[in-house]
Each structure stands twice: as C-alpha cells, then as structure tokens.
Design a protein around this motif. Sequence first.
Motif, PDB file in Angstrom:
ATOM      1  N   ASP A 167      -4.719  -1.024   1.849  1.00  0.00           N
ATOM      2  CA  ASP A 167      -4.803  -2.474   1.671  1.00  0.00           C
ATOM      3  C   ASP A 167      -3.795  -3.181   2.579  1.00  0.00           C
ATOM      4  OD1 ASP A 167      -4.205  -5.171   0.207  1.00  0.00           O
ATOM      5  OD2 ASP A 167      -5.997  -4.376  -0.763  1.00  0.00           O
ATOM      6  N   PRO A 168      -4.171  -4.343   3.166  1.00  0.00           N
ATOM      7  CA  PRO A 168      -3.223  -5.072   4.027  1.00  0.00           C
ATOM      8  C   PRO A 168      -1.953  -5.497   3.295  1.00  0.00           C
ATOM      9  CG  PRO A 168      -5.465  -5.894   4.321  1.00  0.00           C
ATOM     10  CD  PRO A 168      -5.501  -4.965   3.151  1.00  0.00           C
ATOM     11  N   ASP A 169      -2.029  -5.665   1.972  1.00  0.00           N
ATOM     12  CA  ASP A 169      -0.874  -6.100   1.199  1.00  0.00           C
ATOM     13  C   ASP A 169       0.015  -4.890   0.885  1.00  0.00           C
ATOM     14  OD1 ASP A 169       0.981  -7.215  -0.452  1.00  0.00           O
ATOM     15  OD2 ASP A 169      -0.427  -7.891  -1.986  1.00  0.00           O
ATOM     16  N   PRO A 170       1.266  -4.861   1.387  1.00  0.00           N
ATOM     17  CA  PRO A 170       2.142  -3.712   1.114  1.00  0.00           C
ATOM     18  C   PRO A 170       2.370  -3.483  -0.381  1.00  0.00           C
ATOM     19  CG  PRO A 170       3.063  -5.099   2.851  1.00  0.00           C
ATOM     20  CD  PRO A 170       1.908  -5.848   2.265  1.00  0.00           C
ATOM     21  N   ALA A 171       2.385  -4.554  -1.146  1.00  0.00           N
ATOM     22  CA  ALA A 171       2.618  -4.406  -2.584  1.00  0.00           C
ATOM     23  C   ALA A 171       1.492  -3.595  -3.234  1.00  0.00           C
ATOM     24  CB  ALA A 171       2.738  -5.774  -3.242  1.00  0.00           C
ATOM     25  N   ARG A 172       0.276  -3.806  -2.773  1.00  0.00           N
ATOM     26  CA  ARG A 172      -0.847  -3.051  -3.341  1.00  0.00           C
ATOM     27  C   ARG A 172      -0.804  -1.597  -2.893  1.00  0.00           C
ATOM     28  NH1 ARG A 172      -6.452  -6.131  -3.859  1.00  0.00           N
ATOM     29  NH2 ARG A 172      -6.498  -4.597  -5.536  1.00  0.00           N
ATOM     30  N   ARG A 173      -0.315  -1.364  -1.689  1.00  0.00           N
ATOM     31  CA  ARG A 173      -0.172   0.026  -1.242  1.00  0.00           C
ATOM     32  C   ARG A 173       0.896   0.741  -2.069  1.00  0.00           C
ATOM     33  NH1 ARG A 173      -0.167  -2.466   3.915  1.00  0.00           N
ATOM     34  NH2 ARG A 173       1.895  -1.660   4.488  1.00  0.00           N
ATOM     35  N   VAL A 174       1.981   0.033  -2.362  1.00  0.00           N
ATOM     36  CA  VAL A 174       3.020   0.602  -3.216  1.00  0.00           C
ATOM     37  C   VAL A 174       2.465   0.887  -4.610  1.00  0.00           C
ATOM     38  CG1 VAL A 174       5.210   0.126  -4.366  1.00  0.00           C
ATOM     39  CG2 VAL A 174       4.932  -0.441  -1.954  1.00  0.00           C
ATOM     40  N   ALA A 175       1.670  -0.047  -5.138  1.00  0.00           N
ATOM     41  CA  ALA A 175       1.069   0.146  -6.459  1.00  0.00           C
ATOM     42  C   ALA A 175       0.148   1.366  -6.473  1.00  0.00           C
ATOM     43  CB  ALA A 175       0.313  -1.106  -6.880  1.00  0.00           C
ATOM     44  N   ALA A 176      -0.574   1.562  -5.371  1.00  0.00           N
ATOM     45  CA  ALA A 176      -1.456   2.724  -5.286  1.00  0.00           C
ATOM     46  C   ALA A 176      -0.657   4.024  -5.287  1.00  0.00           C
ATOM     47  CB  ALA A 176      -2.312   2.636  -4.027  1.00  0.00           C
ATOM     48  N   LEU A 177       0.434   4.047  -4.545  1.00  0.00           N
ATOM     49  CA  LEU A 177       1.275   5.243  -4.523  1.00  0.00           C
ATOM     50  C   LEU A 177       1.906   5.490  -5.893  1.00  0.00           C
ATOM     51  CD1 LEU A 177       2.991   4.776  -1.042  1.00  0.00           C
ATOM     52  CD2 LEU A 177       1.173   6.382  -1.630  1.00  0.00           C
ATOM     53  N   ASP A 178       2.292   4.406  -6.557  1.00  0.00           N
ATOM     54  CA  ASP A 178       2.835   4.559  -7.911  1.00  0.00           C
ATOM     55  C   ASP A 178       1.789   5.142  -8.854  1.00  0.00           C
ATOM     56  OD1 ASP A 178       5.230   3.507  -7.071  1.00  0.00           O
ATOM     57  OD2 ASP A 178       4.808   1.470  -7.777  1.00  0.00           O
ATOM     58  N   ALA A 179       0.536   4.696  -8.694  1.00  0.00           N
ATOM     59  CA  ALA A 179      -0.542   5.212  -9.542  1.00  0.00           C
ATOM     60  C   ALA A 179      -0.753   6.702  -9.310  1.00  0.00           C
ATOM     61  CB  ALA A 179      -1.831   4.436  -9.269  1.00  0.00           C
ATOM     62  N   ILE A 180      -0.659   7.123  -8.046  1.00  0.00           N
ATOM     63  CA  ILE A 180      -0.805   8.551  -7.754  1.00  0.00           C
ATOM     64  C   ILE A 180       0.357   9.330  -8.349  1.00  0.00           C
ATOM     65  CG2 ILE A 180      -0.899  10.255  -5.900  1.00  0.00           C
ATOM     66  CD1 ILE A 180      -2.313   8.221  -4.177  1.00  0.00           C
ATOM     67  N   ASP A 203       4.253   0.750   7.990  1.00  0.00           N
ATOM     68  CA  ASP A 203       5.561   0.630   7.341  1.00  0.00           C
ATOM     69  C   ASP A 203       6.214   2.018   7.298  1.00  0.00           C
ATOM     70  OD1 ASP A 203       7.645   0.599   5.363  1.00  0.00           O
ATOM     71  OD2 ASP A 203       6.818  -1.271   4.584  1.00  0.00           O
ATOM     72  N   PRO A 204       7.366   2.215   7.973  1.00  0.00           N
ATOM     73  CA  PRO A 204       7.977   3.557   8.019  1.00  0.00           C
ATOM     74  C   PRO A 204       8.310   4.119   6.641  1.00  0.00           C
ATOM     75  CG  PRO A 204       8.995   2.082   9.636  1.00  0.00           C
ATOM     76  CD  PRO A 204       8.116   1.237   8.763  1.00  0.00           C
ATOM     77  N   THR A 205       8.790   3.257   5.751  1.00  0.00           N
ATOM     78  CA  THR A 205       9.153   3.732   4.411  1.00  0.00           C
ATOM     79  C   THR A 205       7.930   4.209   3.646  1.00  0.00           C
ATOM     80  OG1 THR A 205      11.028   2.198   4.351  1.00  0.00           O
ATOM     81  CG2 THR A 205      10.284   3.117   2.252  1.00  0.00           C
ATOM     82  N   LEU A 206       6.868   3.391   3.674  1.00  0.00           N
ATOM     83  CA  LEU A 206       5.645   3.769   2.972  1.00  0.00           C
ATOM     84  C   LEU A 206       4.987   4.980   3.627  1.00  0.00           C
ATOM     85  CD1 LEU A 206       3.985   0.341   2.085  1.00  0.00           C
ATOM     86  CD2 LEU A 206       5.283   1.876   0.623  1.00  0.00           C
ATOM     87  N   LYS A 207       5.085   5.063   4.953  1.00  0.00           N
ATOM     88  CA  LYS A 207       4.495   6.213   5.635  1.00  0.00           C
ATOM     89  C   LYS A 207       5.198   7.497   5.229  1.00  0.00           C
ATOM     90  CE  LYS A 207       2.845   7.785  10.130  1.00  0.00           C
ATOM     91  NZ  LYS A 207       2.653   7.417  11.552  1.00  0.00           N
ATOM     92  N   ALA A 208       6.528   7.452   5.155  1.00  0.00           N
ATOM     93  CA  ALA A 208       7.271   8.634   4.725  1.00  0.00           C
ATOM     94  C   ALA A 208       6.916   9.004   3.289  1.00  0.00           C
ATOM     95  CB  ALA A 208       8.775   8.372   4.849  1.00  0.00           C
ATOM     96  N   ARG A 209       6.733   8.001   2.449  1.00  0.00           N
ATOM     97  CA  ARG A 209       6.372   8.278   1.064  1.00  0.00           C
ATOM     98  C   ARG A 209       4.975   8.874   0.981  1.00  0.00           C
ATOM     99  NH1 ARG A 209       6.108   3.973  -4.029  1.00  0.00           N
ATOM    100  NH2 ARG A 209       5.628   5.558  -5.613  1.00  0.00           N
ATOM    101  N   LYS A 210       4.039   8.347   1.791  1.00  0.00           N
ATOM    102  CA  LYS A 210       2.677   8.900   1.810  1.00  0.00           C
ATOM    103  C   LYS A 210       2.691  10.346   2.286  1.00  0.00           C
ATOM    104  CE  LYS A 210       0.005   4.628   2.494  1.00  0.00           C
ATOM    105  NZ  LYS A 210      -0.901   3.890   3.398  1.00  0.00           N
TER     106      LYS A 210
END
Length: 649
Positions: A133-146, A167-174
């Motif tokens: 999703d273009p919204d980083p907050a929704r991407r974070v929510a998706a990772l939290d759900a996983i 986003d480097p932080t989100l990419k590392a988390r993914k």
Amino acid sequence: MLIRIAVTLLLALMPVAPALAQETIQPILQTHADIIEKSSRRSIGPAIDAIAASGLPQAQVVLETWQAKDMWQRLDDGLFVAARKEDGGYRLTDFDTGADLGLVDKDTIDQLKPNSGIRAMIGAALVRFQLSDPDPARRVAALDAIDRDAQASHLPALRAAIAGEDDPTLKARKQRLERLLTIRFAPDPEARIAAMGDMAGDLGVDMRATLNPILATTRHVATGLPDRGNIARVLEPGSDALPAQDAYALLVTDGLAPARLTSDALRETLAGNIVDGAVGGVPLADLDRDASRIRAYAALVAQGRATPAATDADVAEALAGHVFYELYTEDDARITTAAEDALAAIRTKVAVHQVLDLSLDALSLASIYFLAAIGLAITFGVMGVINMAHGEFIMMGAYTGYVVQQLIPDYTLSLIVAIPAAFAVTFAAGVAMERLVIRWLYSRPLETLLATFGISIALQQIAKNVFGTQARPLTSPGWLDGALVFNDVVSISYIRIAIFVLALLFLGFFLFLMNRTRLGLETRAVTQNPKMAASMGINPDRVNMLTFGLGSGIAGIAGVAIGLYAKVTSELGADYIVQSFMTVVVGGVGNIWGTLLGASMIGFLQKGIEWMNPSNTLAAQTYMIVFIIIFIQFRPRGIIALKGRAAGD
C-alpha cells in the motif's frame, strides 16, 4: 438461480476486448456466490483465495468492503455491490466501475455478514495488498498483522513486496519477517535451512519462538528404537530427564505394563472384599502389616476379584525391557540439526549480551551508590565524622524535589529547580547540624555516631509527621520515560542514563572544586595536616563547616536523582546509608577516585550475586557484606589509601 446464471454468462460474454473482460471481478464473485452466501468458515476459503489471487485492483476494495460488512447482494439478479445507508434507502456502488447504481430499498438487497472467523480470514488475505500500500502506516499494520498471526499464504506476498519497498526500515523488517516465515512455512527444506543460517545469532524473541516448535519432541517407549523417525535423544529411566515414576507411567499409558498399586487403591480393594472376618484368607487382625496386606491382595487377584498390580520387581523388569526415547515432531533431521545449530549460536550471543546488560545494570547501580556516597566521602574523609544521618539528607533532597513538583507542575522545569533547591536545603541543614552538634564532638567518634544516629531517627519522624507514611511520587519528565533498547536482551532506562551522567558531572565538579578552587586547596590542607593549615592562616573550623555543608548538599541532589525511580518515603535514606558507608570504606576514606572505584566494585558485586541468586535479594546483601569484611582484612584503608589525618597519620 437462473437469473444468476444468466448474469454470469452475460458478464462472461460481454462484447468487450479480452483484456477488459479480465479486469472485472464480478464473474469471480458470481462463480463463488453459493459459498459467499452461506458464509461458512469451513467452506469460504476458496472464494477469498480466488478474489485475493485475481490480481485485479478491485480485489482489495471487495475484501475490505466484505470485511466491513458493507457488501450486499441484489435479490433480483444476484449482483454483488457495495452499499451505504442514506436517507430513503441504501446507495449502491458497482465494484468494477465504481458507478452509482442508485438508491434502493433494503427489501431489494441482502447484506452479507461475515462472522469473526471469516473476517479474520479476509484480513489475512488483505495483508498481501496492504504490504504494498502507498500509505506506510498501512504497510506497518500489515507487518504487525503477520507478526500476530503468520500464515503460509503470507510468504509469497511478503517476498513480492520486498523489492518495491522504498522505506529502508520497513524493507529490513520485511526481509527479516520473510526469513522467519521461510523457516516456518517454506516447502523446500533447503530454503528453510538457508534461512536458519541467515538468522543464526539473531537475538529477537520471535526468532527463538520460530525455532523452538521445530525442536519440539514427543516421548515414546518401545522394545527397541524405531527404524524410522527423527530421534532426538534416548532417555534413561531414573535420570533427571526421565524419573523412574514418569517412565513407568508412560508404560502404563501405552498399555505395556500394569498400573502400580497405590495405598488408596489397596485399602479400598481390601475393604470391599471382607468375607467372614478375612480378606483373601488373611485374618483382619493380621492386616496391620504391609506384607500381610500385599499377600491378601495377591490372593484376591488369584481369585479374580482384583486386577493384577505391578510389584517393585515387575516395575524394574518392565523398565529394563523397554527403550525410552524422544522424537522430533519435524521428520527431516537436516532441519532439526540446522535449528539446533542456530539456537546454539543464539544462546552464545544471548549469554554475551546478558553479560553486557548485567554490566549496564551494575554500572547504573554504581552511579547511584557513587552519588549517595560522595557527600559521605567528603565529610568522613576531611572531618573524620561518622554521620549516621547522611541517609536522611538524601531523603530531605527527595522530599524537596516532591515539594517543588507540587509548586511547579512542569516536570522538566521542576526538575531543573529541584536540584539547586535540594542542594540549598540540605546544605543549610548540614551547616546547622555541624554548628549545633558536630563541632562539639570532634575526635570523639563514638559520641558522634550516637548523636548523628539520634538525629537520623528524629529527621525520619519529622518527615513522617509532615508528609505521612505513604510514598510520595517524584515524577520524571516525559523525555526520561522509556528505555534505550539495543536489542531484545540489552536495554537501560533513560532515568538510569541520566543518573549516570549526573554522577559523571559531579565527579568533574568535585575534581574541579578540589584542584582548582581556594576551598579545595584549604580542604586538602586541612585533610593532610590541620595544625599546619591553621598556622598558614586557614581556619579549620570554617573549612569543616563548609565541607560538611557541601557533603550534605550533594546528598540532597542525590536524593532528587534517586527519588525519580525509587519510592520517596521517610525510610528512603536508610535504604542507602549502609551501601554509602561500604562504598567509602572499600574505596578509601576521603578519596574521590576511591569512592568511584568502591561504588563500581559494590555495584558489580551486588548485581553479580543477584544474577547468581535472583530469588533472594537479601542473600545478595549478606554475601556482599561478608565479601567486604574479608576485603578490608587485606586492605584496611581501602582500594586507594589516603595519607593524612583521615588515614591516622
């Protein structure tokens, strides 16, 4: 049903380009209309999967609408639509075109109400869309759900979402989450083993939570080891890993041996088979002995009136005739070996980081002891006064901080004001105590000790009368909340960091005072030789007064710092007076560097003892005192001995 079939055929045969026909989601909904209408968690999976796997941009909208219970179905033609309640009816919207289908009555449409289980399944399917999703907050929510509920279906979506993440932080988390899911769900053993190798040494709790189920075992017993199966270890009955009673219970559970005869079962069986004053031919008068009761029970077994029970010899024979072992639930030995290697690397790294975390705790504790003892080191070293009321100056400083906070609600500003205010209050109290009591008791250590001990009791009672016995809060500013977290093992609270910094500032201040100021020069002169200092024009009486006031003022500032994380009560100072004296004695009386080393030694010693015996903090205090008693037998003047009056020269 005929209308629905017609709609499906019409949608499939619409005279549009093939590419356009593939961009409509309504045929997919119509194909799975029956199971969507039934809304059964057991059967709904194929419909959700078909929608999510369609690759259509409308799929996310459909799933989100369905999950929100806003998906409806027109009764006349079976068309699935989004509906929003308005005045006069419901406003329908087409999923494919987004067109307004008009306002209709509720009687013409039927709402699809997924239960919580289906909504959870829809939420899992939505993750693949939310990951990109273009919204980083929704991407974070998706990772939290996983993180909360990872499923095998998330792995392909997660892998596909990594490349496009900016986003480097989100990419590392993914990437990290993809490795964890690969370990859990990848069908290829080599991929799982490679992922374990990549994550070996990772300190995250989730990594250990991923590996532990792979190494889960089940206990089994047989006459010999099986030819198949991933054997974890062979167990020896009677060992710590498998007590003899547990081993025999496993035999009984698997029907390989009779149950042992308990005393309750024996008593009930004998009581239920009394015939003519005897049980199994054994008179009741003889049943007061264990051997007689066992003989009577054996007779009942022979008569078929009781079930056979195992004797000690039977138990020993059964245990000796069987093999006990544990099997991994994971059949592939390569995977369990890789998991064991990864966990071994993690344990080693965790142990190293636990030492580092323990060192940080010990360092912060040492800084607290240093702040509490530095004032005592000044008064004791320069004046030779054993001040048992030193802890009460710490308590007075903490209560001063509390009073300031009541007057200034801003916690940051109140802390800035409280530090000099605590110094001023305790400095004045120290000067008053020196002028009124201490000055008359120089060179009389026993009387000084008793007098200051009485003053400490009086100050505690005054504090109880003024503030009560209930603990008072000394709240830290918001920027001191939380902790500096390095990883899942190592962290330190910001308050302790602030106390450590404050201890360093006071170390620098004291060194500057003693080496760069006239008061410091006079203090050192009085410390080395008071008579010679007096002959050089220095007033030892004035130096003693200012020194005692300075030591008391520093104790007040220490009270503010300690009160930020400890409860502020009238007994606050009593909790630190023993450690303060130990710090001064171990470090060397009257030496600032000795006080620093003494605080460090005691802080590390206490944390080390607590780590070895975490369930008994009193033992840590006891062992520490014993160690210090032994230590001063070898170095009675402390780590750094002071020459001059304080050293007895």
